[in-house]
Design an enzyme around this catalytic site. Structure first.
Site, PDB file in Angstrom:
ATOM      1  N   CYS B  53       0.748  -0.986   0.136  1.00 54.41           N
ATOM      2  CA  CYS B  53       0.085   0.242  -0.165  1.00 54.41           C
ATOM      3  C   CYS B  53       0.540   1.319  -0.112  1.00 54.41           C
ATOM      4  O   CYS B  53       2.202   1.461  -0.075  1.00 54.41           O
ATOM      5  CB  CYS B  53      -0.738  -0.248   1.183  1.00 54.41           C
ATOM      6  N   CYS B  56       3.193   1.873   3.114  1.00 55.13           N
ATOM      7  CA  CYS B  56       4.161   0.893   2.939  1.00 55.13           C
ATOM      8  C   CYS B  56       5.704   1.509   2.279  1.00 55.13           C
ATOM      9  O   CYS B  56       6.556   1.622   2.567  1.00 55.13           O
ATOM     10  CB  CYS B  56       4.132  -0.444   2.333  1.00 55.13           C
ATOM     11  N   ASP B 457       8.074 -31.552   1.999  1.00 53.67           N
ATOM     12  CA  ASP B 457       9.239 -32.193   3.049  1.00 53.67           C
ATOM     13  C   ASP B 457       9.276 -31.668   4.229  1.00 53.67           C
ATOM     14  O   ASP B 457       8.398 -30.684   3.822  1.00 53.67           O
ATOM     15  CB  ASP B 457      10.309 -31.102   1.608  1.00 53.67           C
ATOM     16  N   ASP B 637      12.170 -27.733  -0.423  1.00 53.16           N
ATOM     17  CA  ASP B 637      12.958 -26.736   0.126  1.00 53.16           C
ATOM     18  C   ASP B 637      14.881 -26.717  -0.372  1.00 53.16           C
ATOM     19  O   ASP B 637      15.551 -25.612  -0.616  1.00 53.16           O
ATOM     20  CB  ASP B 637      13.311 -25.763   1.166  1.00 53.16           C
ATOM     21  N   ASP B 641      15.679 -32.011  -1.532  1.00 52.20           N
ATOM     22  CA  ASP B 641      14.294 -32.365  -2.708  1.00 52.20           C
ATOM     23  C   ASP B 641      15.033 -31.691  -3.954  1.00 52.20           C
ATOM     24  O   ASP B 641      13.501 -31.650  -4.881  1.00 52.20           O
ATOM     25  CB  ASP B 641      13.692 -31.179  -2.153  1.00 52.20           C
TER      26      ASP B 641
END
Lengths: 52, 738
Positions: B53, B56, B457, B637, B641
């Site tokens: 916004c 921010c 995971d 991650d 994996d």
């Protein structure tokens, strides 16, 4: 019908002005952050004076 | 794939995503800074997944400008990032810390300036063509309306000539992307969607010029230009979605170590990892990553393997222990004899695994491709048979037959089809981007809509991969003060977590003196004359438990253990619950020990879980599920994996994941919250439904318009109506995506 001689060039010219304006906005990168720009007008940060 | 460590050395200021482990990279980063030599003005780019916004924007810009050395900071809300111009020496880490204090999550992006500006240029190029086509379309339409309204003879010819003067240059300029791509596909022996498009544009222009010269009634200049305009809009939407995704996903900075310090002739030399050979002695400082597989010859420490194997507990390392590339050295300096480097290292074997998984995966044909495959030959066939039929019927009137063929091509031209997919994908990925998901691959949404099985995971995905003390309440205040003092002096992740928790609980650290870190074991000091120690169970003579723990011993008293739990990623339980509610089969596969995995599975209500899985086993599980007909969504991650991510039907990885994992996955989760993943599946299902609706709509228009064109009754007005109506309906339908 003679009016067409004026009207067609005028309409083309006006369209051309719009096109040139569009090119200008494109060059100034005004489409890089549409969402941010729409939010920025709500900020009071630079209301007093323009950003240096 | 950027699995190879050497591939990470492309830019000057690379750093991992902030949440991984800030201390891990301090050393290599400093090294690189020094190696950079001449200091240039820093241009930093940070990703801001939570910005949304006006407040921010001002908060972030103001806060950054307050930092010394920052010249300017500008937030781009569309791309959720901020670009900063600063004096040399301003590091992204400080700025990330600053933003973190005012409540904004930030990750460093590799500015990769070249690719960013390059991408911008292409986008603006298409926009410019759209502008030209739009200008021409409006002007020609004005003239065309006069003709349709009944302008006669000379006036009509004049209007046609003016239209031609506007349309021909426009088509040549604006239609280039289609002509180029059509030519390329013809050269490659394929009949892509752009072939009928180019043919229709060229044929419409050509026939119109001819008709104008012959004082004919029908000219299709408006259709040619309108076609170009609508298709360019589709092309731009498509391009923009992909450009946003690509730049952000690729620029999340890399984690691999580009350099290693080698002992040669008793001296430490810094060399690129690519030059390491078997037998080299490598120094690995605390906080650095292991650059090559090897055996420890000197020093003791603890290693963090969580990104490689999913083990959440640091592992002890000392002389004789075998280490793999990518592990993080936590406490003490180590010397390593390299046993495998480059191609033979475990990192490369992992990359090979990924390559195998990727090649085993069928290339997915998107809905648009399938439609085009069916569409292109059909359109050409239809138009050619119309030509042949009317040649036969009229006894060889070429002009009339070509006119009909052109009308068929123009009317069937996939204006709406060209918009049907990009418009929906843009709407959907924009929606998901705001929720914190980055769609890297255009077909990922379609694939996401098909999934029926989810494989998670554990470490770093369902959990944050960062430990938190569980039983601080069991310790009395005096012990806690001592523990806080000891923990505050170490950079070990458990110690840091303990110190942080103690600080938040308002504990004042006791005055412990003579603090000394014993690498690989823990930390010791003196408090009121007694020896106090915090560290591993075996060091203090405590019994090691099954859960992650550190132990505190004061004087000769029995050790007290502080247990740690890996905090659940926010939204993890919501995501799992939603997937279960959607009727998906949820699996949990982890390289961690059984206790930790089963506890988490129970907590989240996952009944299918497997612990201690090796990378190959994870990939095998995904392959097995796929072979049994399931469409698997893999969320992970770690490097372990990566093969599973590459092999799955569609895959998601968090922004904190290793570079290799993010590259292998189709969707990157920008924020910390995992809940949007389940939401994404819902949006994807809806998006696919909209795409199919759009196909039906454009098909419907064709079903009505094509017979008219075939019968030779189509006028330029009918063509213009069919084209614009279908394009507008399709775009509006795409916007309905909620």
């Amino acid at each position: 019908m003679e009016t067409l001689v004026y009207l067609i060039p005028i309409s083309l010219f006006m369209g051309g002005v719009g096109l040139v304006a569009f090119f200008w906005t494109l060059k100034r990168r005004q489409y890089d952050d549409p969402k941010g720009d729409s939010e920025r007008i709500l900020s009071t940060e630079w209301d007093e004076r323009p950003k240096p | 794939m950027t699995v190879s460590p050497a591939a990470g050395s492309t830019a000057g200021s690379m750093r991992p995503a902030a949440s991984a482990c800030p201390a891990c990279i301090a050393a290599p980063a400093a090294e690189r800074l020094a190696a950079a030599g001449d200091l240039k003005d820093a241009r930093l780019m940070l990703s801001l997944p939570t910005a949304h916004c006006a407040v921010c924007i001002t908060d972030v810009e103001r806060e950054l400008q307050r930092h010394e050395g920052v010249r300017s900071a500008r937030v781009n809300l569309t791309l959720k990032r901020v670009s900063i111009e600063a004096e040399p020496g301003v590091s992204a880490e400080d700025l990330i810390g600053r933003l973190d204090r005012i409540g904004y999550e930030a990750h460093e992006l590799d500015p990769g300036l070249l690719s960013a500006t390059e991408a911008d240029k292409r986008g603006r190029d298409i926009l410019m063509r759209i502008g030209v086509a739009g200008f021409a379309m409006m002007n020609i339409m004005l003239l065309s309306i006069a003709v349709w309204a009944g302008a006669e003879s000379t006036t009509r010819d004049l209007f046609h000539w003016i239209s031609a003067a506007i349309a021909l240059p426009t088509v040549i300029f604006a239609g280039q992307p289609f002509f180029v791509s059509a030519w390329n596909s013809l050269k490659g022996g394929r009949l892509g969607m752009d072939v009928p498009i180019s043919l229709a544009i060229l044929l419409a222009s050509g026939i119109s010029v001819y008709e104008t010269m012959q004082h004919g009634h029908h000219a299709y200049f408006d259709a040619a230009v309108m076609l170009t305009f609508f298709l360019l809009v589709g092309r731009y939407l498509d391009y923009r979605t992909r450009a946003v995704a690509r730049s952000a996903a690729e620029e999340l900075a890399a984690l691999e170590v580009p350099r290693a310090s080698v002992l040669r002739g008793g001296e430490e030399v810094v060399v690129p990892v690519g030059q390491l050979v078997v037998g080299d002695l490598v120094r690995v400082r605390p906080g650095a990553r292991v650059p090559a597989d090897g055996i420890v010859t000197d020093g003791t420490s603890e290693m963090d393997r969580s990104l490689l194997t999913g083990e959440s507990l640091p592992v002890w390392a000392g002389p004789g222990e075998v280490l793999s590339t990518g592990e993080v050295n936590l406490t003490g300096p180590l010397t390593l004899r390299v046993t495998a480097a480059g191609r033979d290292s475990s990192l490369h074997r992992m990359a090979d695994l990924v390559a195998t998984a990727e090649s085993a995966k069928n290339r997915y044909t998107s809905l648009a491709e399938r439609a085009a495959r069916l569409y292109s030959p059909l359109v050409h066939l239809l138009s050619f048979s119309a030509f042949a039929f009317w040649m036969w019927k009229t006894g060889g009137d070429v002009r009339f037959a070509v006119n009909i063929a052109a009308a068929v091509l123009i009317i069937t031209c996939p204006c709406a089809l060209g918009l049907a997919v990009p418009a929906v994908v843009t709407a959907a990925s924009g929606k998901l981007f705001r929720a914190g998901l980055l769609i890297k691959d255009g077909t990922a949404l379609e694939r996401l809509a098909e999934i029926d099985t989810v494989v998670f995971d554990k470490t770093g995905t369902l959990t944050m991969g960062a430990p938190e003390p569980e039983n601080l309440a069991d310790l009395d205040a005096a012990d806690l003060a001592v523990a806080a003092a000891l923990a505050g002096a170490s950079s070990h992740p458990l110690a840091r977590a303990l110190a942080e928790a103690a600080r938040l609980a308002g504990v004042v650290p006791a005055a412990v003196v003579d603090l000394r870190e014993v690498p690989g074991y823990g930390i010791e000091g003196r408090f009121n004359g007694a020896l106090v120690r915090l560290g591993r169970a075996d060091w203090l003579g405590a019994t090691p438990g099954t859960v992650t723990a550190t132990h505190l011993q004061i004087g000769a008293a029995a050790p007290v253990s502080v247990r740690f739990a890996d905090r659940l990623r926010p939204g993890a339980d919501a995501a799992v619950a939603k997937f279960l509610a959607q009727g998906k089969a949820v699996h949990l596969v982890s390289g961690d020990v059984e206790g930790a995995v089963s506890a988490l599975a129970e907590r989240l209500g996952i009944t299918r879980w497997r612990a201690g899985a090796l990378p190959a086993e994870k990939a095998a599980l995904v392959a097995e599920l796929t072979a049994s007909g399931a469409k698997v969504l893999m969320v992970g991650d770690g490097l372990n994996d990566t093969a599973a991510l590459a092999g799955a039907h569609v895959s998601v990885s968090p922004a904190s994941a290793l570079d290799a994992a993010r590259t292998a996955s189709d969707i990157v989760l920008l924020g910390q919250d995992l809940a949007p993943v389940a939401e994404a599946v819902r949006v994807a299902v809806k998006a696919r439904r909209r795409i199919k609706e759009n196909f039906s709509i454009s098909l419907l228009y064709n079903v009505v318009a094509v017979p008219i064109a075939l019968a030779g009754l189509a006028t330029p007005l009918a063509a213009a109506l069919a084209m614009s109506m279908s394009s507008i309906t399709v775009s509006l339908n795409s916007l309905r995506l909620k």
